[in-house]
Design a protein around this motif. Structure first.
Motif, PDB file in Angstrom:
ATOM      1  N   UNK A 334      -2.449  -0.118  23.984  1.00 46.62           N
ATOM      2  CA  UNK A 334      -3.307  -0.735  23.382  1.00 46.62           C
ATOM      3  C   UNK A 334      -4.955  -1.136  23.588  1.00 46.62           C
ATOM      4  N   UNK A 335      -5.884  -0.379  23.977  1.00 41.53           N
ATOM      5  CA  UNK A 335      -7.319  -0.289  24.516  1.00 41.53           C
ATOM      6  C   UNK A 335      -7.973  -0.986  23.293  1.00 41.53           C
ATOM      7  N   UNK A 336      -9.265  -1.484  23.748  1.00 41.83           N
ATOM      8  CA  UNK A 336     -10.159  -2.301  22.969  1.00 41.83           C
ATOM      9  C   UNK A 336     -10.628  -1.243  22.374  1.00 41.83           C
ATOM     10  N   UNK A 337     -10.835   0.216  23.104  1.00 38.65           N
ATOM     11  CA  UNK A 337     -11.999   1.581  22.149  1.00 38.65           C
ATOM     12  C   UNK A 337     -10.605   1.809  21.120  1.00 38.65           C
ATOM     13  N   UNK A 338      -9.641   1.734  21.228  1.00 38.94           N
ATOM     14  CA  UNK A 338      -8.499   2.482  20.590  1.00 38.94           C
ATOM     15  C   UNK A 338      -8.602   1.623  19.259  1.00 38.94           C
ATOM     16  N   UNK A 339      -8.518  -0.350  19.380  1.00 38.59           N
ATOM     17  CA  UNK A 339      -8.063  -0.682  18.616  1.00 38.59           C
ATOM     18  C   UNK A 339      -9.632  -1.043  17.646  1.00 38.59           C
ATOM     19  N   UNK A 340     -10.971  -0.984  18.278  1.00 43.04           N
ATOM     20  CA  UNK A 340     -11.792  -0.877  17.342  1.00 43.04           C
ATOM     21  C   UNK A 340     -11.868   1.063  16.747  1.00 43.04           C
ATOM     22  N   UNK A 341     -11.309   1.830  16.948  1.00 46.53           N
ATOM     23  CA  UNK A 341     -11.112   3.416  16.171  1.00 46.53           C
ATOM     24  C   UNK A 341     -10.496   2.259  14.644  1.00 46.53           C
ATOM     25  N   UNK A 342      -9.470   1.707  15.585  1.00 44.63           N
ATOM     26  CA  UNK A 342      -8.305   1.213  13.920  1.00 44.63           C
ATOM     27  C   UNK A 342      -9.560   0.298  13.369  1.00 44.63           C
ATOM     28  N   UNK A 343     -10.183  -0.678  13.710  1.00 38.87           N
ATOM     29  CA  UNK A 343     -11.042  -1.815  12.389  1.00 38.87           C
ATOM     30  C   UNK A 343     -12.249  -0.611  11.800  1.00 38.87           C
ATOM     31  N   UNK A 344     -12.408   0.417  12.315  1.00 40.10           N
ATOM     32  CA  UNK A 344     -13.502   1.303  11.538  1.00 40.10           C
ATOM     33  C   UNK A 344     -12.794   2.053  10.115  1.00 40.10           C
ATOM     34  N   UNK A 345     -11.581   2.448  11.055  1.00 40.15           N
ATOM     35  CA  UNK A 345     -10.752   2.750   9.391  1.00 40.15           C
ATOM     36  C   UNK A 345     -10.437   2.117   8.733  1.00 40.15           C
ATOM     37  N   UNK A 346     -10.189   0.519   8.760  1.00 39.46           N
ATOM     38  CA  UNK A 346      -9.780   0.007   7.907  1.00 39.46           C
ATOM     39  C   UNK A 346     -10.491  -0.289   7.121  1.00 39.46           C
ATOM     40  N   UNK A 347     -11.662  -0.450   7.969  1.00 38.21           N
ATOM     41  CA  UNK A 347     -13.337  -1.420   7.363  1.00 38.21           C
ATOM     42  C   UNK A 347     -13.481  -0.322   6.232  1.00 38.21           C
ATOM     43  N   UNK A 348     -12.974   1.193   6.347  1.00 35.15           N
ATOM     44  CA  UNK A 348     -13.781   2.396   5.640  1.00 35.15           C
ATOM     45  C   UNK A 348     -13.467   2.703   4.703  1.00 35.15           C
ATOM     46  N   UNK A 349     -11.614   2.468   5.139  1.00 39.52           N
ATOM     47  CA  UNK A 349     -11.080   2.151   3.078  1.00 39.52           C
ATOM     48  C   UNK A 349     -11.265   0.427   2.740  1.00 39.52           C
ATOM     49  N   UNK A 350     -11.687  -0.391   3.356  1.00 34.25           N
ATOM     50  CA  UNK A 350     -11.913  -1.413   2.521  1.00 34.25           C
ATOM     51  C   UNK A 350     -10.448  -2.619   2.634  1.00 34.25           C
ATOM     52  N   UNK A 351     -10.042  -2.184   3.830  1.00 41.63           N
ATOM     53  CA  UNK A 351      -9.548  -3.183   4.572  1.00 41.63           C
ATOM     54  C   UNK A 351      -9.360  -4.702   4.350  1.00 41.63           C
ATOM     55  N   UNK A 352     -10.336  -4.876   5.523  1.00 39.37           N
ATOM     56  CA  UNK A 352     -11.473  -5.652   6.300  1.00 39.37           C
ATOM     57  C   UNK A 352     -12.456  -5.437   6.064  1.00 39.37           C
ATOM     58  N   UNK A 353     -13.772  -6.768   6.294  1.00 38.88           N
ATOM     59  CA  UNK A 353     -14.431  -6.596   6.618  1.00 38.88           C
ATOM     60  C   UNK A 353     -15.433  -6.915   7.899  1.00 38.88           C
ATOM     61  N   UNK A 354     -16.307  -6.404   8.186  1.00 38.32           N
ATOM     62  CA  UNK A 354     -16.202  -7.271   9.989  1.00 38.32           C
ATOM     63  C   UNK A 354     -17.865  -8.710   8.915  1.00 38.32           C
ATOM     64  N   UNK A 355     -17.902  -9.882   9.728  1.00 39.14           N
ATOM     65  CA  UNK A 355     -18.620 -10.579   9.511  1.00 39.14           C
ATOM     66  C   UNK A 355     -19.891 -10.747  10.163  1.00 39.14           C
ATOM     67  N   UNK A 356     -19.384  -9.643  11.517  1.00 40.53           N
ATOM     68  CA  UNK A 356     -20.572  -9.800  12.578  1.00 40.53           C
ATOM     69  C   UNK A 356     -20.117  -8.489  13.177  1.00 40.53           C
ATOM     70  N   UNK A 357     -20.831  -8.547  14.583  1.00 37.48           N
ATOM     71  CA  UNK A 357     -20.565  -7.309  15.351  1.00 37.48           C
ATOM     72  C   UNK A 357     -19.012  -7.142  16.075  1.00 37.48           C
ATOM     73  N   UNK A 358     -18.652  -9.074  15.786  1.00 33.56           N
ATOM     74  CA  UNK A 358     -17.269  -8.489  16.393  1.00 33.56           C
ATOM     75  C   UNK A 358     -16.132  -9.119  15.574  1.00 33.56           C
ATOM     76  N   UNK A 359     -16.714  -9.839  14.866  1.00 28.52           N
ATOM     77  CA  UNK A 359     -16.167 -10.111  14.352  1.00 28.52           C
ATOM     78  C   UNK A 359     -15.575 -10.080  12.825  1.00 28.52           C
ATOM     79  N   UNK A 360     -13.730  -9.656  11.951  1.00 35.28           N
ATOM     80  CA  UNK A 360     -13.281  -9.186  10.543  1.00 35.28           C
ATOM     81  C   UNK A 360     -12.310 -10.200  10.541  1.00 35.28           C
ATOM     82  N   UNK A 361     -12.644 -10.118   9.116  1.00 36.36           N
ATOM     83  CA  UNK A 361     -11.364 -10.926   8.028  1.00 36.36           C
ATOM     84  C   UNK A 361     -11.179  -9.499   6.960  1.00 36.36           C
ATOM     85  N   UNK A 362      -9.942 -10.417   6.435  1.00 44.69           N
ATOM     86  CA  UNK A 362      -9.495 -10.146   5.704  1.00 44.69           C
ATOM     87  C   UNK A 362     -10.178  -9.969   3.569  1.00 44.69           C
ATOM     88  N   UNK A 363      -9.485  -9.265   3.174  1.00 48.59           N
ATOM     89  CA  UNK A 363     -10.277 -10.043   1.921  1.00 48.59           C
ATOM     90  C   UNK A 363      -9.250 -10.668   1.235  1.00 48.59           C
TER      91      UNK A 363
END
Lengths: 363, 132
Positions: A334-363
């Motif tokens: 899994x490349x960083x680019x692929x992971x970024x796409x996954x994180x974007x998708x999860x954020x759009x679905x409101x499963x996670x939220x980004x606290x900063x440019x590169x930090x993520x947290x779950x609800x």
């Protein structure tokens, strides 16, 4: 003062003028060049400098001539390379004369010691007027379209104002900057990429074809031969243009070209993160990143578990931390680019939220 | 019909004395002396360890507040006067005290070298220019 007329055949067709970014900009040409630009044969009112279509310009110079009428000023502007007339219309605000009786009564109504709106407006109007009334010797900035009227070139100012330049800093900066603009832009030829089948354009076309297919069909995984045929039309098109009126060239066959193009496209898609190979083996299987439900669930779980830990509770998990966890648990590829796409998708679905440019947290 | 004055090209103060009569120029210098009765001002500039003087006819720009020692920018036409040599009849005389003269010189040189570069490039292409 006019230079030799450019050969009309040299003029680029007017349909393509919009493609030249200089056409839409206020070109900072020297007044000498503005006066010498050739007028277009196709559309009068548009001028050419070095094959660039120009219709609006930006000049900075000293006022050496002034003529005032009720509606406008005509300033002669000298920038050291030439002098040009600038027609500066007076705005309605400035034409109004102060009515002393009216302002007198209003003044008495104003709150004492408070914000006197009438007085402030008067001050504002005076300041605006000062910026537009220039005397000979003052520095003016003018922007606007070029017109030829009565065989004289002039600029009809869309914007004009007096420049305060007590130590000549603005003029010096202008003199240093404009030659650079010429070297970088104005003196470079207007390059137009005709719709050619260059290697780059066909690659981006091919990439888009595959991407659209994967998206529309909600493809989760595929092998190269599944999508190969999609690119066939591009290859046939290329072969047709090649063979049209050319001798047989000993080059790669259609089949080889197709394979080559497919390989390049798959590499691009991997680099972008759109697809990845979960398991690198003889069997070339590509997974579409955001359709990989297991991957999405894994990433979500990682973030959720780690968010509970004190270390990440407040700031969230850094993307690189998530990446190493995914590589341990799920797949090394899994490349960083692929992971970024996954994180974007999860954020759009409101499963996670980004606290900063590169930090993520779950609800 | 508007009669625009000719372009005042930037010149260095040490070049002014070798310019022929009737040329429109723009130059600068420090005001060292002003004779209101003769409407004559003198600007100086240092170059190559020599002091160069520019004489300015201030009739058209009077009254002006002379600040001795301040840098001025003058724009006008050159005229020959007996006994004095070249004088610039000022149409514009602005106090620009505080100007970075070294930077100004650099900017003028930059503009000139750009034009020279462009002319030599056009010369290479060898297009017949119809200069009227």
């Amino acid at each position: 003062m006019q230079a030799a007329a450019m050969d009309p055949a040299d003029e680029p067709p007017s349909m393509l003028w919009g493609m030249d970014p200089i056409f839409s900009a206020f070109a900072r040409l020297f007044v000498r060049d503005i006066l010498q630009m050739t007028e277009s044969v196709q559309v009068p009112g548009i001028y050419f400098y070095n094959l660039h279509p120009i219709y609006k310009v930006d000049v900075l110079g000293t006022v050496v001539y002034k003529r005032e009428r009720d509606d406008f000023f005509c300033y002669g502007v000298d920038d050291g390379t030439g002098v040009i007339n600038c027609l500066c219309w007076k705005s309605n605000l400035l034409k109004e004369e102060e009515d002393p009786s009216k302002s007198g009564t209003k003044h008495s109504d104003a709150a004492e010691g408070g914000f006197d709106l009438v007085a402030e407006l008067r001050k504002l109007r005076q300041k605006q007027r000062k910026r537009c009334h220039l005397e000979i010797g003052e520095l003016i900035r003018v922007r606007g379209p070029v017109k030829t009227s009565r065989q004289q070139r002039e600029i009809t100012a869309s914007t004009y104002y007096k420049v305060d330049d007590p130590v000549m800093a603005v003029q010096i900066a202008w003199m240093m900057e404009v030659p650079q603009l010429y070297r970088l832009f104005y003196d470079k030829h207007f390059q137009l990429d005709e719709a050619g089948d260059s290697a780059e354009t066909s690659l981006s076309k091919a990439t888009n074809i595959i991407k659209d297919f994967l998206k529309q069909r909600l493809v989760a995984k595929f092998r190269p031969y599944d999508v190969q045929d999609l690119l066939q039309p591009l290859i046939s098109g290329r072969l047709q243009t090649q063979s049209a009126g050319q001798e047989a060239v000993a080059g790669p066959s259609g089949c080889q070209q197709l394979n080559q193009l497919l390989k390049e496209v798959l590499q691009v898609l991997q680099d972008q993160g759109t697809v990845y190979r979960k398991v690198k083996s003889q069997d070339e299987v590509y997974h579409v990143t955001i359709q990989d439900k297991d991957l999405l669930i894994t990433v979500k779980d990682i973030i959720r578990e780690d968010s509970k830990r004190e270390k990440y509770a407040e700031k969230g998990c850094h993307i690189l931390h998530i990446l190493s966890a995914v590589r341990q648990r799920y797949s090394l590829n899994v490349s960083k680019a692929a992971l970024e796409l996954v994180l974007q998708t999860l954020e759009c679905d409101s499963d996670i939220v980004s606290t900063s440019d590169s930090h993520y947290i779950a609800f | 019909m508007s009669m625009l004055p000719p372009t005042a090209v930037f010149r260095f103060p040490w070049e002014v004395n070798s310019i022929k009569e009737g040329e429109s120029v723009r130059t600068f210098g420090r005001l060292v002396c002003y004779q209101p009765d003769e409407s004559k001002a003198t600007l100086t500039a240092q170059h190559a360890s020599k002091e160069h003087r520019v004489f300015v006819q201030t009739q058209f720009v009077e009254p002006f507040n002379p600040i001795i020692g301040a840098q001025y920018l003058v724009l006008g036409e050159t005229e020959m006067y007996e006994g004095v040599g070249v004088m610039v009849r000022a149409r514009v005389l602005n106090c620009v005290d505080g100007v970075n003269t070294a930077l100004l010189q650099k900017a003028i040189a930059e503009q000139r070298s750009f034009f020279a570069e462009r002319e030599s490039k056009q010369g290479e292409v060898a297009q017949p220019q119809d200069v009227t």
